[in-house]
Each structure stands twice: as C-alpha cells, then as structure tokens.
Design an enzyme around this catalytic site. Structure first.
Site, PDB file in Angstrom:
ATOM      1  N   ARG A 234      -3.826 -10.708   6.303  1.00 19.84           N
ATOM      2  CA  ARG A 234      -4.162  -9.344   6.378  1.00 19.84           C
ATOM      3  C   ARG A 234      -3.321  -8.584   5.435  1.00 19.84           C
ATOM      4  O   ARG A 234      -2.214  -9.306   5.080  1.00 19.84           O
ATOM      5  CB  ARG A 234      -3.715  -8.932   7.828  1.00 19.84           C
ATOM      6  CG  ARG A 234      -4.517  -9.243   8.872  1.00 19.84           C
ATOM      7  CD  ARG A 234      -5.728  -8.238   8.847  1.00 19.84           C
ATOM      8  NE  ARG A 234      -6.700  -8.665  10.090  1.00 19.84           N
ATOM      9  CZ  ARG A 234      -7.754  -9.457  10.003  1.00 19.84           C
ATOM     10  NH1 ARG A 234      -8.033 -10.175   9.076  1.00 19.84           N
ATOM     11  NH2 ARG A 234      -8.540  -9.599  11.021  1.00 19.84           N
ATOM     12  N   ASP A 258      -7.626 -11.318  -0.708  1.00 22.16           N
ATOM     13  CA  ASP A 258      -8.838 -11.075  -0.181  1.00 22.16           C
ATOM     14  C   ASP A 258      -8.753  -9.784   0.725  1.00 22.16           C
ATOM     15  O   ASP A 258      -9.700  -9.337   1.167  1.00 22.16           O
ATOM     16  CB  ASP A 258      -9.400 -12.336   0.410  1.00 22.16           C
ATOM     17  CG  ASP A 258     -10.894 -11.843   1.180  1.00 22.16           C
ATOM     18  OD1 ASP A 258     -11.700 -11.348   0.499  1.00 22.16           O
ATOM     19  OD2 ASP A 258     -10.973 -12.228   2.406  1.00 22.16           O
ATOM     20  N   GLU A 263      -7.650  -0.985   3.327  1.00 20.24           N
ATOM     21  CA  GLU A 263      -9.147  -1.422   2.979  1.00 20.24           C
ATOM     22  C   GLU A 263     -10.105  -0.306   3.686  1.00 20.24           C
ATOM     23  O   GLU A 263      -9.793   0.342   4.538  1.00 20.24           O
ATOM     24  CB  GLU A 263      -9.452  -2.634   3.904  1.00 20.24           C
ATOM     25  CG  GLU A 263      -8.790  -3.758   3.122  1.00 20.24           C
ATOM     26  CD  GLU A 263      -8.863  -5.167   4.312  1.00 20.24           C
ATOM     27  OE1 GLU A 263      -9.733  -5.075   4.926  1.00 20.24           O
ATOM     28  OE2 GLU A 263      -8.182  -6.094   3.723  1.00 20.24           O
ATOM     29  N   HIS A 281     -12.437  -8.389   1.148  1.00 24.08           N
ATOM     30  CA  HIS A 281     -12.219  -9.114   2.601  1.00 24.08           C
ATOM     31  C   HIS A 281     -13.442  -9.830   2.987  1.00 24.08           C
ATOM     32  O   HIS A 281     -14.301  -9.493   3.804  1.00 24.08           O
ATOM     33  CB  HIS A 281     -12.099  -7.815   3.450  1.00 24.08           C
ATOM     34  CG  HIS A 281     -11.331  -8.511   4.865  1.00 24.08           C
ATOM     35  ND1 HIS A 281     -10.685  -7.740   5.732  1.00 24.08           N
ATOM     36  CD2 HIS A 281     -11.632  -9.638   5.429  1.00 24.08           C
ATOM     37  CE1 HIS A 281     -10.187  -8.349   6.684  1.00 24.08           C
ATOM     38  NE2 HIS A 281     -10.807  -9.805   6.615  1.00 24.08           N
TER      39      HIS A 281
HETATM   40  P1  NAP Z   1      -4.295 -19.508  14.371  1.00 22.68           P
HETATM   41  O1  NAP Z   1      -5.040 -20.507  14.662  1.00 22.68           O
HETATM   42  O2  NAP Z   1      -3.647 -18.423  15.523  1.00 22.68           O
HETATM   43  O3  NAP Z   1      -3.071 -19.528  13.366  1.00 22.68           O
HETATM   44  C1  NAP Z   1      -2.315 -18.661  13.144  1.00 22.68           C
HETATM   45  C2  NAP Z   1      -0.827 -19.346  12.945  1.00 22.68           C
HETATM   46  O4  NAP Z   1       0.102 -18.209  12.363  1.00 22.68           O
HETATM   47  C3  NAP Z   1      -0.076 -20.075  14.031  1.00 22.68           C
HETATM   48  O5  NAP Z   1       0.031 -21.316  13.547  1.00 22.68           O
HETATM   49  C4  NAP Z   1       1.065 -19.255  14.293  1.00 22.68           C
HETATM   50  O6  NAP Z   1       2.046 -20.405  14.564  1.00 22.68           O
HETATM   51  C5  NAP Z   1       1.552 -18.631  12.586  1.00 22.68           C
HETATM   52  N1  NAP Z   1       2.324 -17.438  12.816  1.00 22.68           N
HETATM   53  C6  NAP Z   1       2.102 -16.477  13.832  1.00 22.68           C
HETATM   54  N2  NAP Z   1       3.151 -15.459  13.644  1.00 22.68           N
HETATM   55  C7  NAP Z   1       3.614 -15.925  12.501  1.00 22.68           C
HETATM   56  C8  NAP Z   1       4.799 -15.520  12.035  1.00 22.68           C
HETATM   57  N3  NAP Z   1       5.613 -14.556  12.288  1.00 22.68           N
HETATM   58  N4  NAP Z   1       5.592 -16.402  10.696  1.00 22.68           N
HETATM   59  C9  NAP Z   1       4.636 -17.417  10.301  1.00 22.68           C
HETATM   60  N5  NAP Z   1       3.791 -18.205  11.115  1.00 22.68           N
HETATM   61  C10 NAP Z   1       3.090 -17.110  12.123  1.00 22.68           C
HETATM   62  O7  NAP Z   1      -5.305 -18.111  13.637  1.00 22.68           O
HETATM   63  P2  NAP Z   1      -6.392 -18.706  12.605  1.00 22.68           P
HETATM   64  O8  NAP Z   1      -7.730 -18.646  13.386  1.00 22.68           O
HETATM   65  O9  NAP Z   1      -5.941 -19.825  11.856  1.00 22.68           O
HETATM   66  O10 NAP Z   1      -6.407 -17.143  11.918  1.00 22.68           O
HETATM   67  C11 NAP Z   1      -5.381 -16.714  10.991  1.00 22.68           C
HETATM   68  C12 NAP Z   1      -5.406 -15.277  10.580  1.00 22.68           C
HETATM   69  O11 NAP Z   1      -6.322 -15.424   9.389  1.00 22.68           O
HETATM   70  C13 NAP Z   1      -6.257 -14.231  11.442  1.00 22.68           C
HETATM   71  O12 NAP Z   1      -5.377 -13.757  12.537  1.00 22.68           O
HETATM   72  C14 NAP Z   1      -6.707 -13.289  10.731  1.00 22.68           C
HETATM   73  O13 NAP Z   1      -5.676 -12.088  10.574  1.00 22.68           O
HETATM   74  C15 NAP Z   1      -6.961 -14.073   9.207  1.00 22.68           C
HETATM   75  N6  NAP Z   1      -8.359 -14.237   8.909  1.00 22.68           N
HETATM   76  C16 NAP Z   1      -8.839 -13.638   7.811  1.00 22.68           C
HETATM   77  C17 NAP Z   1     -10.035 -13.467   7.311  1.00 22.68           C
HETATM   78  C18 NAP Z   1     -10.520 -12.949   6.272  1.00 22.68           C
HETATM   79  O14 NAP Z   1     -11.680 -12.876   6.092  1.00 22.68           O
HETATM   80  N7  NAP Z   1      -9.727 -12.875   4.926  1.00 22.68           N
HETATM   81  C19 NAP Z   1     -11.113 -14.375   8.131  1.00 22.68           C
HETATM   82  C20 NAP Z   1     -10.511 -15.023   9.420  1.00 22.68           C
HETATM   83  C21 NAP Z   1      -9.290 -14.797   9.506  1.00 22.68           C
HETATM   84  P3  NAP Z   1       3.347 -19.917  15.150  1.00 22.68           P
HETATM   85  O15 NAP Z   1       2.921 -19.349  16.463  1.00 22.68           O
HETATM   86  O16 NAP Z   1       4.312 -21.284  15.590  1.00 22.68           O
HETATM   87  O17 NAP Z   1       4.408 -18.901  14.258  1.00 22.68           O
HETATM   88  C1  8YV Z   2     -13.953 -10.577   9.474  1.00 24.68           C
HETATM   89  C2  8YV Z   2     -11.728 -11.437   9.860  1.00 24.68           C
HETATM   90  O1  8YV Z   2     -14.769 -10.593   8.305  1.00 24.68           O
HETATM   91  O2  8YV Z   2     -11.945 -12.835  11.423  1.00 24.68           O
HETATM   92  C3  8YV Z   2     -11.411 -12.159  10.910  1.00 24.68           C
HETATM   93  O3  8YV Z   2     -10.007 -11.962  11.242  1.00 24.68           O
HETATM   94  O4  8YV Z   2     -10.891 -10.917   9.191  1.00 24.68           O
HETATM   95  C4  8YV Z   2     -12.903 -11.662   9.223  1.00 24.68           C
HETATM   96  O5  8YV Z   2     -13.483 -13.028   9.422  1.00 24.68           O
HETATM   97  C5  8YV Z   2     -13.909  -9.416   9.853  1.00 24.68           C
HETATM   98  O6  8YV Z   2     -12.714  -9.256  10.778  1.00 24.68           O
HETATM   99  C6  8YV Z   2     -14.998  -8.803  10.296  1.00 24.68           C
HETATM  100  O7  8YV Z   2     -14.960  -7.577   9.827  1.00 24.68           O
END
Ligand code: NAP
Ligand code: 8YV
Length: 316
Positions: A234, A258, A263, A281
């Site tokens: 994010r 990204d 945004e 994004h």
């Molecule tokens: P997840 O499985 O919940 O993984 C998040 C990881 O972050 C956990 O291992 C957690 O471990 C760690 N974490 C939480 N707070 C933290 C902190 N303060 N410092 C360091 N590590 C921390 O989630 P995910 O499915 O992998 O998704 C992760 C994130 O990717 C989403 O929340 C979203 O914001 C982002 N995302 C972006 C896109 C995009 O389009 N760019 C798409 C999908 C997701 P601990 O609890 O042990 O700290």
């Molecule tokens: C999405 C994301 O594109 O899953 C997330 O957390 O950031 C992205 O996969 C978004 O949330 C939908 O606009």
C-alpha cells in the site's frame, strides 16, 4: 436470480467490475453510492443490509454508523485497510475480503517490477523509442540472479514472492512482527537491519495504522545507494516524500512502485524520475484473477444472505 421482494438492499460503495455488478444486480437491490445525493443516501440508509466495496475504498466508523441495519461489508481485494473493521466488529457486522485467489498474480507482478526496475526496462524502452541509442548504448544495470532479497510482510503474497525469487537464486530474508514457523528463510527482527543487509527490499505487508510510514528516511538510508525498493503493498506503508527525496538524491538506487500515497494521483516529482518503474495499482489485474476476486466478493454476500457462513471473513 431471487425475487425482488426477498432481495436485500446493498450499497455499492466503489466502482466494481461489470461481471460483479451484473451478479449483484441479479440478486440484490443495488444502490450506487456515487449516483446518490446526500438526501437520497439518508433516505435509503435504514434499508441497507450490505456494502460492496474495494480494498482502497474508505468505509469509516462514521460511515458505518449511518446504516442501522448493516450486516456485512464485502471487500473486493485482500487488503481491507480502508474499512474500519473494529467499528464493524463492535456492531457485529461481518467483514469479508478476497485472499488467496490473487496471491500468484501479485507475486508475479512483484517479481516483474523487481526485474524491470533493476534492469531499467521502462527507461530502456523510452531510450530505444527516442532514438537515443544512435548516440550510444544504454547504461549498465543491476544484476538480479544471486542478489540479496528482503521481504517485509512474509504472508501469503510474501511467501509466493520468495518462491519465485528462489528460482533466481536470491538470498532471501524477511521481516514480520514475528517469525514464520513454516519457512526456512532468515528472519530479521529489525526492519532497518534487514534493509541494510539486502539489495532489494520488497514490501507485501498490509496497509493501515500499524504499518503507516514504516519505510521512512532511516530505512531508506539503510537500504543505501545500491538498494532498490519494490512496493506492491500500500502507498501508506512508505513515507512517500522521504522516498522521493532519497530517489532524487541517489540515496537509494531505484524503486518499483505499484501503489502510492494518494491514488490515482502520482506527484510530478516522482513521474519525472528515471530511476523508478511506476504502475497504476494493477498487481492483481489479470482477467482470470479479477474475475475470481469478483466471484468471491459476490459469494461472500450470497452466503451471508442465504444464512450460511461467509467464505472468507477477515481475521478477528
Ligand atoms: P497476509 O497473508 O495477511 O500477509 C501479511 C503479512 O504481513 C503477514 O505475514 C504479517 O505477519 C505481516 N505484517 C503485518 N503487519 C506487519 C508489520 N507491522 N510489520 C511487518 N510485517 C507485518 O496478506 P497477503 O494476502 O499476503 O496480502 C498482503 C497485502 O498486500 C494486502 O494487505 C494488500 O495491502 C497488498 N496487496 C496489494 C495488491 C496490489 O494490487 N498491489 C494486491 C493484493 C494485495 P505478522 O502478523 O507476523 O507481522
Ligand atoms: C485490488 C488490492 O486491485 O487486493 C488488494 O488488496 O490492492 C488489489 O488486489 C484492489 O483492492 C481492488 O481495487
């Protein structure tokens, strides 16, 4: 399709995929927040039982309080930092998201950004198109295979990134709030220490208050003039002004981004830089994955209103 009389009223709080909109309209009475005047919203608020939203959409405590009959907020996205999940929980309102179905695409995209940034693909493309090549070769770039990778947020996406990085023989370390028991990668308890020990720092942690501006000037200086920052998490997890300054002054080598602070706006001071790769994004943005996310966001609403457990509630 259910009969009109039994269809719950739901509020569409974000611009959603046509595929999802179609399924919602076939099964619920949909009210589009963007098309409603303040007066019209107040008038329908008592009937709203569900909200369909996106990861980035703000569903605040005050907003939730406007809907006395609200039962569920279904987020299209795994990140739900836009939703005040604590306020929802206090009212017994279910919050759901779309984990897992997007993990592979986001990890693919993180590696793509990492490779593109290290090898300066966007810059090289501009260089080749502009004819600059006729005056001499492109500058040399940074090697990825065998380089040191630090992942901040080794969850579903972080682990999928690590698996891909392993195929590039990268030396993998990570920082979470606590070590993961199911991986052999090196855990680094201090974020600044991790940054100082790697060539690439990849961010895949959640947004929200707990991670706001975790990547600050100190962490960037620890990453150093040969280090690259890759952010698919994010915009809020990085101090964007500090990042721009570090990039302008060559205090880090480059960044692949990204996600951004405000945004869809990206500051000109960032778009003017050559040592960045910027994408809008789109890490989960393939047809297959966005369709799967849409189906899961719908299925959560459908399950709830059929009296069944939702498929993917956010952690309590
Ligand atoms: P997840 O499985 O919940 O993984 C998040 C990881 O972050 C956990 O291992 C957690 O471990 C760690 N974490 C939480 N707070 C933290 C902190 N303060 N410092 C360091 N590590 C921390 O989630 P995910 O499915 O992998 O998704 C992760 C994130 O990717 C989403 O929340 C979203 O914001 C982002 N995302 C972006 C896109 C995009 O389009 N760019 C798409 C999908 C997701 P601990 O609890 O042990 O700290
Ligand atoms: C999405 C994301 O594109 O899953 C997330 O957390 O950031 C992205 O996969 C978004 O949330 C939908 O606009």
């Amino acid at each position: 399709m259910t009969s009109t009389s039994s269809r719950p009223d739901i509020l569409i709080a974000a611009s959603l995929l046509p595929h999802l909109m179609q399924r919602l309209q076939d099964n619920f009475i949909c009210h589009d927040l963007n098309a409603l005047s303040e007066e019209a919203l107040t008038a329908i608020a008592p009937s709203i039982r569900g909200i369909a939203s996106k990861g980035e959409t703000k569903v605040t405590r005050d907003f939730i309080a406007r809907f006395p009959a609200l039962e569920i907020i279904s987020v299209f996205g795994v990140g739900y930092d836009g939703v005040d999940a604590v306020a929802a929980r206090e009212r017994g309102i279910e919050v759901t998201n779309t984990p897992d179905v997007l993990t592979d695409d986001v990890a693919d995209f993180a590696m793509t950004l990492l490779l593109a940034t290290a090898r300066q693909i966007a810059h090289a493309d501009r260089f080749a198109r502009s004819g600059a090549w006729t005056k001499g070769p492109h500058a040399l770039t940074a090697k990825v295979t065998g380089a040191r990778l630090g992942i901040v947020g080794l969850g579903r996406i972080g682990k999928a990134i690590a698996r891909r990085a392993a195929a590039f023989d990268m030396d993998i370390a990570y920082h979470n709030r606590s070590p993961q028991s199911d991986v052999g990668y090196r855990y680094v308890a201090n974020l600044k220490t991790l940054a100082s020990e790697v060539d690439f720092l990849v961010l895949s942690m959640p947004g929200g208050a707990g991670t706001r501006a975790l990547i600050n000037a100190e962490v960037l200086d620890a990453l150093g003039p040969k280090g690259f920052l890759i952010n698919v998490a994010r915009g809020s997890v990085v101090d964007q002004d500090a990042l721009i300054k570090a990039l302008q002054e060559g205090r880090i080598a480059g960044a692949g981004l990204d996600v951004f602070a405000n945004e869809p706006n990206i500051p000109e001071s960032l778009t003017k830089l050559d040592n960045v790769t910027l994408t809008p994004h789109m890490a989960s943005g393939t047809v297959v994955t966005r369709t799967a996310m849409a189906d899961l966001a719908f299925d959560n609403l459908q399950a709830h209103f059929s009296g069944k457990p939702v498929l993917t509630p956010v952690p309590r």
